[in-house]
Write a protein that holds these residues in place. Sequence first.
Motif, short mmCIF file in Angstrom:
data_model
loop_
_atom_site.label_atom_id
_atom_site.label_comp_id
_atom_site.label_asym_id
_atom_site.label_seq_id
_atom_site.Cartn_x
_atom_site.Cartn_y
_atom_site.Cartn_z
N GLU A 44 0.87 3.01 -4.81
CA GLU A 44 1.80 4.09 -4.51
C GLU A 44 3.20 3.80 -5.03
N TYR A 45 3.58 2.52 -5.02
CA TYR A 45 4.91 2.15 -5.51
C TYR A 45 5.07 2.51 -6.99
N LEU A 46 3.97 2.52 -7.73
CA LEU A 46 4.03 2.82 -9.15
C LEU A 46 3.93 4.31 -9.45
N THR B 96 0.30 -5.37 -9.70
CA THR B 96 1.19 -4.21 -9.63
C THR B 96 2.55 -4.55 -10.24
N LEU B 97 3.07 -5.71 -9.93
CA LEU B 97 4.32 -6.16 -10.53
C LEU B 97 4.15 -6.36 -12.03
N ASN C 221 9.14 -5.08 -3.54
CA ASN C 221 7.95 -4.49 -2.94
C ASN C 221 6.67 -4.80 -3.71
N LEU C 222 6.83 -5.09 -5.00
CA LEU C 222 5.66 -5.27 -5.85
C LEU C 222 5.25 -6.73 -5.91
N ASP C 223 3.95 -6.93 -6.07
CA ASP C 223 3.46 -8.29 -6.30
C ASP C 223 2.19 -8.23 -7.14
#
Length: 223
Positions: free
Chosen positions: A48-50, A82-83, A77-79
């Motif tokens: 969702e962050y992306l 996803t990061l 927030n990302l790891d």
Amino acid sequence: MAENSELKELFTEHAPKFLVGIVVVLAIVAGVVQYVDSRKAASAEQAEYLGKGMTYLYTNQKDSALVEFEAQIASGNLDGVTLAKAALFAGNIKYENGDVDGAAVLYQKSLDNAGSAALVRSAALHGRAAVAMEKGDYSAAASLLEKYISEYGKRTGDKEDRYQKEEPVDEVPMVADAMWKLTLVYQQMGNNGKAKSTAERLLEIYGDNQMYADKAKKFIASL
């Protein structure tokens, strides 16, 4: 000799542009596959962050996408993968904008976090090689491309295995391109021996790819 000079000129003027397209295509492929997979898995929150950045990217609003990806990277927030994806997408946009140093930092961040996600990791590695070529650091570019081929090149060129459908398949789709770029990089380094042997290997393993087979044949004939 003239053809050889033309190849050098073509490489110097156009290879970075070709690589931009390749890296961007790989990034989009990686994004689609990994984004869909992540939404199916337990890491839906990370996906969702992306979402907003991906929407900007797919609608070709790249400046907005860059702002969003960099904001998410800075947020903490990302790891993990996803990061790695956010850094890869941001790196590609910076590269297209001519900020190769900024792109290099992001490609390395992507590599550091991609883990075993082959499409993401390979695209970031290709991006690092593109930066090195753009900056004329052919030694670094050679090392990166060699690593790319070593990690992801599984095909052997064995015609019987291929006929029997027993030949291993490459883990990612751009190994032939990396081998062709490595051929040109070796030439830029003045090592025509390695350039020729790499072109011959390209022809042996990827001779069924007409585009790269033709490039390799022309290159070998020019030496």
